[in-house]
Design a protein around this motif. Structure first.
Motif, mmCIF file in Angstrom:
data_model
loop_
_atom_site.group_PDB
_atom_site.id
_atom_site.type_symbol
_atom_site.label_atom_id
_atom_site.label_comp_id
_atom_site.label_asym_id
_atom_site.label_seq_id
_atom_site.Cartn_x
_atom_site.Cartn_y
_atom_site.Cartn_z
ATOM 1 N N MET A 1 45.219 80.543 -6.981
ATOM 2 C CA MET A 1 45.618 81.135 -8.248
ATOM 3 C C MET A 1 44.576 80.805 -9.318
ATOM 4 N N ASN A 2 44.268 81.794 -10.137
ATOM 5 C CA ASN A 2 43.368 81.574 -11.269
ATOM 6 C C ASN A 2 44.031 80.676 -12.300
ATOM 7 N N LYS A 3 43.205 79.983 -13.065
ATOM 8 C CA LYS A 3 43.699 79.275 -14.245
ATOM 9 C C LYS A 3 44.138 80.323 -15.258
ATOM 10 N N LEU A 4 44.908 79.903 -16.266
ATOM 11 C CA LEU A 4 45.376 80.799 -17.317
ATOM 12 C C LEU A 4 44.743 80.427 -18.644
ATOM 13 N N LEU A 5 44.319 81.440 -19.361
ATOM 14 C CA LEU A 5 43.857 81.274 -20.729
ATOM 15 C C LEU A 5 44.925 81.943 -21.599
ATOM 16 N N VAL A 6 45.694 81.134 -22.315
ATOM 17 C CA VAL A 6 46.789 81.652 -23.136
ATOM 18 C C VAL A 6 46.317 81.738 -24.580
ATOM 19 N N LEU A 7 46.238 82.979 -25.080
ATOM 20 C CA LEU A 7 45.788 83.253 -26.443
ATOM 21 C C LEU A 7 46.992 83.641 -27.298
ATOM 22 N N CYS A 8 47.288 82.846 -28.294
ATOM 23 C CA CYS A 8 48.404 83.113 -29.195
ATOM 24 C C CYS A 8 47.858 83.676 -30.500
ATOM 25 N N GLU A 9 48.419 84.801 -30.919
ATOM 26 C CA GLU A 9 47.952 85.488 -32.122
ATOM 27 C C GLU A 9 48.027 84.599 -33.357
ATOM 28 N N GLY A 10 49.106 83.856 -33.479
ATOM 29 C CA GLY A 10 49.279 83.015 -34.659
ATOM 30 C C GLY A 10 49.684 81.602 -34.285
ATOM 31 N N SER A 11 49.670 80.740 -35.291
ATOM 32 C CA SER A 11 50.033 79.339 -35.045
ATOM 33 C C SER A 11 51.518 79.196 -34.717
ATOM 34 N N ASN A 12 52.360 80.095 -35.226
ATOM 35 C CA ASN A 12 53.789 80.014 -34.909
ATOM 36 C C ASN A 12 54.053 80.422 -33.463
ATOM 37 N N ASP B 1 54.066 76.261 -27.005
ATOM 38 C CA ASP B 1 53.856 74.832 -26.735
ATOM 39 C C ASP B 1 55.180 74.098 -26.562
ATOM 40 N N LEU B 2 56.186 74.422 -27.367
ATOM 41 C CA LEU B 2 57.504 73.801 -27.204
ATOM 42 C C LEU B 2 58.097 74.132 -25.830
ATOM 43 N N LEU B 3 57.973 75.382 -25.435
ATOM 44 C CA LEU B 3 58.476 75.794 -24.118
ATOM 45 C C LEU B 3 57.705 75.102 -22.996
ATOM 46 N N LEU B 4 56.411 74.999 -23.174
ATOM 47 C CA LEU B 4 55.555 74.347 -22.178
ATOM 48 C C LEU B 4 55.914 72.865 -22.041
ATOM 49 N N GLU B 5 56.054 72.186 -23.166
ATOM 50 C CA GLU B 5 56.393 70.755 -23.174
ATOM 51 C C GLU B 5 57.742 70.476 -22.516
ATOM 52 N N GLN C 1 51.026 72.917 -17.819
ATOM 53 C CA GLN C 1 49.816 72.536 -18.541
ATOM 54 C C GLN C 1 48.621 72.504 -17.598
ATOM 55 N N GLU C 2 48.829 72.058 -16.373
ATOM 56 C CA GLU C 2 47.738 71.963 -15.397
ATOM 57 C C GLU C 2 47.187 73.337 -15.007
ATOM 58 N N ASP C 3 47.958 74.383 -15.219
ATOM 59 C CA ASP C 3 47.518 75.745 -14.906
ATOM 60 C C ASP C 3 46.586 76.314 -15.974
ATOM 61 N N LEU C 4 46.496 75.649 -17.126
ATOM 62 C CA LEU C 4 45.781 76.201 -18.276
ATOM 63 C C LEU C 4 44.309 75.789 -18.325
ATOM 64 N N VAL C 5 43.478 76.736 -18.713
ATOM 65 C CA VAL C 5 42.077 76.441 -18.997
ATOM 66 C C VAL C 5 42.055 75.450 -20.162
#
Length: 175
Positions: free
Chosen positions: A1-12, A18-22, A30-34
């Motif tokens: 599986m490729n790593k994931l690059l998660v781009l969020c439009e805004g800080s919110n 991030d809350l969901l990830l935590e 988290q280990e899946d993320l670039v």
């Protein structure tokens, strides 16, 4: 599986992801993320991404999260061969809809008709004696101890809003 690059439009959006990830609520870890984190960035040439993508030399898929999904992702030639897929997860009309759902104000907001969700939230939502102010801090305080409410709000949103065929929902990122 490729790593994931998660781009969020805004800080919110980034705070919500991030809350969901935590709290282990997403289909990735988290280990899946670039770079092991999500990024507040709209384009691959964002200053925060340039050093990360020069250090990480592997392939990756991109998840774009935000309400304005009409902006075309510009992919530099140097990265084209490393990108597997690009998937859009949409929060339109605005992320504040999750707050309105949680507060039981969504249908009143729709009846109002004129305001955008952000404006309606600013006028009607108070949490811990603080009016909604569109800050990342507000989202942190509002949802950090009620992740299950956040998950429920995201799932409910999917039943209320229809997106374009190429736009998925935040609910599609949940386990």
């Amino acid at each position: 599986m490729n790593k994931l690059l998660v781009l969020c439009e805004g800080s919110n959006e980034k705070k919500i992801i991030d809350l969901l990830l935590e709290n282990n609520k997403l289909i990735f870890t988290q280990e899946d993320l670039v770079g092991l984190v999500t990024y507040h960035a709209r384009q691959l040439n964002a200053s925060i991404l340039i050093p990360v993508l020069s250090i990480y030399q592997g392939s990756f898929d991109i998840y774009r999260i935000g309400d304005k999904q009409n902006e075309i992702l510009k992919i530099p030639k140097s990265l084209k061969h490393r990108i597997g897929s690009v998937t859009k997860y949409c929060t339109k009309p605005e992320l504040e809809v999750l707050l309105l759902i949680n507060e039981g104000m969504y249908y009143n907001y729709l009846k109002n008709g004129n305001n955008k969700p952000k404006q309606y939230a600013k006028e009607h939502i108070i949490f811990n004696k603080q009016k909604y102010d569109n800050s990342t801090y507000f989202y942190q305080q509002y949802y950090e101890n009620s992740i299950d409410n956040l998950v429920d709000n995201i799932k409910k949103y999917k039943t209320l809003k229809e997106h374009k065929k190429d736009e998925l929902y935040l609910a599609d990122l949940l386990k």
